[in-house]
Write an enzyme that holds these catalytic residues in place. Structure first.
Site, PDB file in Angstrom:
ATOM      1  CG  LEU A  18       3.341   0.054  11.109  1.00 11.95           C
ATOM      2  CD1 LEU A  18       3.144   0.822  12.415  1.00 11.95           C
ATOM      3  CD2 LEU A  18       2.260  -1.009  10.955  1.00 11.95           C
ATOM      4  CB  SER A  47       0.247   2.843   1.739  1.00 16.34           C
ATOM      5  OG  SER A  47       0.675   3.353   0.507  1.00 16.34           O
ATOM      6  CB  ALA A  49      -2.167   6.866   7.537  1.00 17.04           C
ATOM      7  CD1 TRP A  50      -4.109   7.310   3.817  1.00 15.24           C
ATOM      8  CD2 TRP A  50      -4.544   6.995   1.649  1.00 15.24           C
ATOM      9  NE1 TRP A  50      -3.973   8.518   3.197  1.00 15.24           N
ATOM     10  CE2 TRP A  50      -4.229   8.365   1.862  1.00 15.24           C
ATOM     11  CE3 TRP A  50      -4.846   6.578   0.351  1.00 15.24           C
ATOM     12  CZ2 TRP A  50      -4.222   9.303   0.829  1.00 15.24           C
ATOM     13  CZ3 TRP A  50      -4.832   7.510  -0.683  1.00 15.24           C
ATOM     14  CH2 TRP A  50      -4.526   8.856  -0.443  1.00 15.24           C
ATOM     15  CD  GLU A 119      -9.035  -8.414   5.258  1.00 20.37           C
ATOM     16  OE1 GLU A 119      -7.931  -8.567   4.705  1.00 20.37           O
ATOM     17  OE2 GLU A 119      -9.375  -7.363   5.817  1.00 20.37           O
ATOM     18  CG  HIS A 235      -7.921  -3.653  -3.250  1.00 16.25           C
ATOM     19  ND1 HIS A 235      -9.276  -3.803  -3.414  1.00 16.25           N
ATOM     20  CD2 HIS A 235      -7.659  -3.975  -1.964  1.00 16.25           C
ATOM     21  CE1 HIS A 235      -9.805  -4.189  -2.255  1.00 16.25           C
ATOM     22  NE2 HIS A 235      -8.840  -4.306  -1.368  1.00 16.25           N
ATOM     23  NE  ARG A 281      -6.307  -7.922  -1.922  1.00 19.41           N
ATOM     24  CZ  ARG A 281      -5.856  -7.181  -0.911  1.00 19.41           C
ATOM     25  NH1 ARG A 281      -4.747  -6.508  -1.040  1.00 19.41           N
ATOM     26  NH2 ARG A 281      -6.512  -7.115   0.222  1.00 19.41           N
ATOM     27  CG  HIS A 340      -4.105  -2.258  -2.454  1.00 22.65           C
ATOM     28  ND1 HIS A 340      -4.631  -1.144  -1.849  1.00 22.65           N
ATOM     29  CD2 HIS A 340      -4.111  -3.236  -1.498  1.00 22.65           C
ATOM     30  CE1 HIS A 340      -4.942  -1.429  -0.597  1.00 22.65           C
ATOM     31  NE2 HIS A 340      -4.622  -2.679  -0.347  1.00 22.65           N
ATOM     32  CB  SER A 380       0.858  -4.675   3.745  1.00 29.10           C
ATOM     33  OG  SER A 380      -0.444  -4.219   3.967  1.00 29.10           O
ATOM     34  CG  LEU A 381      -1.218  -2.113   8.181  1.00 28.55           C
ATOM     35  CD1 LEU A 381      -2.482  -1.816   8.983  1.00 28.55           C
ATOM     36  CD2 LEU A 381      -0.390  -0.853   8.022  1.00 28.55           C
TER      37      LEU A 381
END
Ligand code: SIN
Length: 509
Positions: A18, A47, A49-50, A119, A235, A281, A340, A380-381
């Site tokens: 991205l 990553s 796309a995942w 989240e 993660h 996390r 992660h 992150s995105l």
């Protein structure tokens, strides 16, 4: 060694996740050209796309960028750059809407508003999702379509960087690329690194295996300043079915009420944090690590919270479990912490500029200062979109530098050496670290480097290991069993010359 040389009249972007593709689109939005080099087909092998979680942004009337910023700063454990966080959270809503306008099919309410999920460590439900757990793939499909339709963006697949080219002043003026197995020098006014994180440097990771710190290593070899390399995020709930990479069981499952249990069915998170499954996390990752190390096992039980809704609410997790013979509607999912995300990276300003002229960085390989010691989920995105666009715009105005100095491609790490490195990194620079393990790790890396040369992946591992050894405290994603307390909030800024072998330079915030 001489290679064919081509001159490209626009930024060369390394990486097609991205951040890279957003940078490409921004670089050409007022005319001009961009060249994207990707080791794989666009949007595969990255990553982005995942990503299952989605994009966090203040998109509801109950939320505000300042509240998102407060959560981001709290997660970052004292090491975020407040200006970067303010920019991220203020520009966040527009970045999500821009991706929606490109065609990313975010889940919508009846009135057209975004469906927003909660989240861990977010005070508000603010994560915009696609098809439950399919945000990354759907967003990337929309962005790839836009890139393929842009006449002035050239994309070369099966292409990767083997060395940055510099002129006599140290400015980056291009790179040695390997395209379809052939080495070529590409001279360009700017290079934007968007090569992703470091998951493939570890034996257990949720990221594509080919994402292994190459951009970080190339930048460090050129002398760029690197920030916070020791901060690696684990993660908590990768699905423990022996797959490499390990599939993810998204954090949103715990947002929906899934419970962490040991093998005997006991819910254990109350032993570790009052927020239990919604604790930060790093806390959840250490709790799962402790349960597993004690031989009790760790399982994510979503049978009551999600149950029969699994196939349509979390199709990616459902498919990964079913492929391994686990029906998550009725069975708990075995989980393990896995690498992660890398909070550290090539140090940048708010427009992606690094310490080297002509070199910019965006996305996970960059350290913009938004994540501090611990990234907030689903930031992150967002960072990739916001800072990718800023880096693309900043690269537009750059003019060519001087004549490249002669350079040779950096060595590659053979697979046997890479596997040894991954095992050593997971064992000694993992969820729990100490001086003995990190010292042993540095010795392994030094021996590999003596045998193989300074491969970029090895350089990236060296930076992580040596910075983790130097940071004698515990903070965010970095936990030292021998230094469990938190010390002064100081970021790490280091160059390769300073890191090897003489130790690290620390700079106060
Ligand atoms: C997840 O879905 O749990 C991952 C989200 C993230 O890492 O931001």
């Amino acid at each position: 060694m001489t290679h064919d040389r081509i001159t490209f009249d626009g930024p060369v972007i390394l990486g097609a996740g991205l951040a890279g593709l957003t940078a490409a689109l921004a670089a050409v939005e007022t005319g001009g050209k961009a060249l994207v080099l990707s080791p794989t087909l666009l949007a595969t092998g990255c990553s982005s796309a995942w990503a299952q979680g989605g994009m966090a942004a203040a998109l509801s009337d109950e939320d505000a960028p300042a509240l998102h910023a407060a959560d981001t700063l709290a997660a970052g454990a004292g090491l975020c750059d407040p200006a970067a966080v303010e920019l991220l959270t203020t520009e966040g809503p527009a970045a999500v809407r821009a991706l929606a306008a490109l065609g990313a099919p975010f889940d919508r309410q009846a009135d057209g508003g975004f469906v927003l999920s909660l989240e861990a460590a977010h005070a508000k439900a603010r994560v915009a999702r696609v098809g439950g757990d399919g945000a990354g793939a759907a967003i990337m499909a929309a962005v790839v379509a836009a890139v393929r339709a842009a006449p002035t963006i050239e994309a070369r697949e099966n292409a990767r960087a083997r060395r940055l080219l510099q002129d006599a002043s140290g400015r980056v003026v291009g790179l040695i690329a390997e395209i379809d197995g052939v080495l070529v020098e590409i001279v360009a006014p700017a290079v934007i690194l968007a090569t992703g994180g470091v998951g493939g440097l570890y034996a257990v990771t949720t990221t594509p295996a080919q994402v292994r710190g190459e951009g970080l290593g190339l930048a460090a070899l050129a002398g760029a300043e690197i920030a916070d390399p020791e901060f690696v995020q684990f993660h908590p709930t990768a699905i423990d079915i022996g797959k490499d990479p390990a599939p993810l069981a998204t954090e949103a499952l715990r947002g929906e009420g899934a419970i962490l249990r040991d093998a005997r069915g006991r819910a254990f998170m109350a032993d570790y944090h009052p927020a239990r499954e919604l604790a930060p996390r790093d806390v959840v990752a250490r709790a799962i690590h402790a349960e597993r190390t004690a031989g009790r096992g760790a399982f994510l039980d979503a049978t009551a919270a999600v149950g029969a809704h699994f196939p349509h609410e979390f199709p990616a997790v459902f498919a990964a479990c079913m492929a391994a013979g686990i029906d998550p509607r009725v069975q708990p999912i075995p989980v393990t912490p896995a690498v992660h995300y890398h909070m550290g990276g090539v140090a940048t300003d708010l427009d992606g500029r690094t310490s080297l002229g002509g070199l910019l960085a965006a996305g996970e390989c960059a350290a913009t200062g938004v994540h501090g010691a611990n990234r907030l989920a689903s930031n992150s995105l967002l960072e990739a979109a916001v800072f990718g666009a800023r880096a693309g715009r900043a690269a537009r105005g750059l003019v060519p530098g001087g004549e490249p100095l002669p350079a040779t491609p950096a060595p590659d790490l053979p697979d046997s050496a890479l596997q040894a490195l991954r095992q050593a990194m997971s064992r000694d620079a993992g969820v729990i670290r100490d001086a003995d393990g990190l010292t042993r790790l540095v010795a392994v890396l030094d021996a590999l480097e003596a045998a193989q040369g300074a491969a970029p992946t090895l350089v990236a591992a060296q930076l992580i290991a040596r910075a983790a050894l130097a940071r004698q405290e515990s903070r965010g994603g970095h936990f030292r069993a021998d230094f469990p307390a938190t010390a002064l909030p100081e970021r790490t800024f280091v160059t390769l010359d300073a890191a090897l072998p003489a130790g690290l330079r620390y700079a106060a915030e």
